[in-house]
Design a protein around this motif. Structure first.
Motif: not given
Length: 461
Positions: A202-228
């Motif tokens: 909630p703090h990150l959403k309010k002060e830095y990025n309201p879409r932090i959840d979606e962005n972190l999930a997107q990052m995880a998806q990118i890193l899964r491909v690189e990890d493979d």
């Protein structure tokens, strides 16, 4: 429902005609998961089995959750399988959260086996993914942690809600007037995951990025491909690097491993260490670096102690990783060899057979596993044994003596191997080292009249 169907199709999570164990806690995520799967079960010819695991941590509330899940299964006309936490199970060396998770997964796998289910469906959503990434980031994880959890793992565990947010799930349930249970322990911030969910995000959403959840999930998806991608290269690098491998140890070529790029070398070492641990975890960056130091700059004999009784050591141009053996001392063996006669060395599963013959009657030629000595120069008794402190011999072609220990070091014989090697000893000194060297004193010469022929046979295992 359409969004979740798209996720199922995108990652090929379900096939027509499959049986699926649905992990139902009674909370909003798993309730929504069951609702969606019920809505597509007819079209995909799915057989659903509801599995509920009662941790028993909240007393009456936990029992009420189980009753709710049982009633939901009855209303849906589905099989209901309850499970309970085994409080007597061994929890040594693991956190309570990890213990609960393992017990839950064991129950789900047992249920899947019982009903011959191909898939186990879990209710993890997009927000859970974001929390997992942040949790692993705070713990200092590498790529493997930052990639979060996969939509499908081991071709069995599936997460159809992984691209759906918690708010979307709540809105769907409320709009559909579908009841669900609330777990009050999710508000308790003494657990780090709850603190991340209730305070940090909630703090990150309010002060830095309201879409932090979606962005972190997107990052995880990118890193899964690189990890493979890295994993595929680790498999190839392992094949090129391995000298010897069994269930409890692995030997690598140092020069081959050293030439790998840092990212690939570190992942290779981490993968090997995790494969040697009972639960394939618990290996940190510090452990990887300590083993990497053995590869990069350590001299022979250096060791590194690791979790789960794993040990790494450098032996000349080899890196050995192994499960630590019990603290037993090396077994000493010793047998008297009468000539003519033979002895069976049970510690080595081999036989040594000896006989005398006259020089004129003996056809001396190079034969595998056969050794010829000057019988007149041998001082009885003849002993077949492994090394002892102070052992020495006179190397072939030399006038002076040499300690067996120094000989092994000079010839880069690994320390554990030194206690296995068979020695032939007479009343004066070591006269033969298995597969290596003969004492100059007992070599065949022009003066030899009596020949001792030894045949050394390794028996089939």
């Amino acid at each position: 429902i359409k969004k979740i169907q798209q996720t199922i199709e995108k990652y090929n999570l379900l096939n027509k005609g499959e049986s699926v164990v649905v992990a139902l806690s009674g909370g909003p995520d798993s309730t929504a998961l069951l609702t969606v799967l019920c809505s597509i079960a007819g079209k995909m010819d799915l057989k659903l089995i509801i599995a509920h695991f009662n941790h028993g941590l909240r007393g009456r509330e936990s029992d009420a959750d189980e009753r709710y899940c049982r009633e939901l299964a009855e209303k849906s006309g589905l099989i209901f399988c309850p499970g309970k936490l085994d409080k007597k199970a061994d929890t040594k060396g693991i956190s309570p959260e990890d213990f609960y998770r393992r017990q839950r997964y064991e129950f789900l796998n047992r249920t899947a086996e019982k009903y011959k289910a191909q898939k186990i469906a879990l209710g993890h959503n997009l927000n859970d993914q974001a929390e997992t990434v942040l949790l692993n980031l705070l713990r200092g994880s590498g790529l493997e942690g930052l990639k979060g959890f996969r939509p499908m793992r081991d071709d069995r565990i599936i997460r159809p809600l992984i691209e759906t947010s918690r708010q979307e799930i709540i809105s769907f349930l409320d709009a559909s007037q579908i009841a669900y249970r609330q777990d009050r322990s999710n508000k308790d911030n003494k657990h780090l995951r709850n603190k991340i969910r209730n305070e940090l995000i909630p703090h990150l959403k309010k002060e830095y990025n309201p879409r932090i959840d979606e962005n972190l999930a997107q990052m995880a998806q990118i890193l899964r491909v690189e990890d493979d991608f890295i994993k595929r290269h680790v498999t190839g690098a392992l094949k090129k690097s391995v000298l010897q491998k069994d269930s409890s140890s692995l030997s690598l070529k140092v020069n081959t491993v050293r030439q790998l790029p840092d990212a690939l070398r570190w992942r290779l070492l981490k993968t090997i260490m995790e494969d040697l641990t009972p639960l394939k975890n618990g290996i940190s960056y510090a452990h990887v670096r300590s083993v990497d130091d053995l590869v990069q700059k350590s001299e022979s004999g250096r060791k590194a102690t690791l979790p789960s009784k794993i040990r790494a050591r450098r032996e000349y141009d080899k890196l050995i990783l192994e499960k630590k053996k019990t603290g037993k001392k090396p077994v000493q063996y010793e047998y008297v060899l009468n000539i003519p006669g033979s002895v069976y060395i049970k510690e080595r599963n081999m036989t040594v057979k000896g006989k005398f013959s006259k020089r004129g009657n003996s056809r001396i030629k190079n034969r595998e596993n056969t050794v010829y000595l000057d019988g007149d120069m041998i001082k009885p008794p003849l002993i077949v044994r492994n090394r002892r402190d102070g052992d020495w011999f006179q190397p072939l072609g030399m006038a002076g003596r040499q300690k067996i220990k120094k000989y092994f070091i000079d010839h880069k014989i690994a320390a554990p191997r030194r206690d296995e090697i068979m020695l032939l000893v007479d009343g004066h000194s070591v006269i033969y080292i298995e597969n290596m060297h003969l004492n100059d004193r007992v070599k065949i010469s022009a003066k030899t009249k009596k020949v001792l022929e030894l045949q050394i046979s390794a028996l089939d295992q």
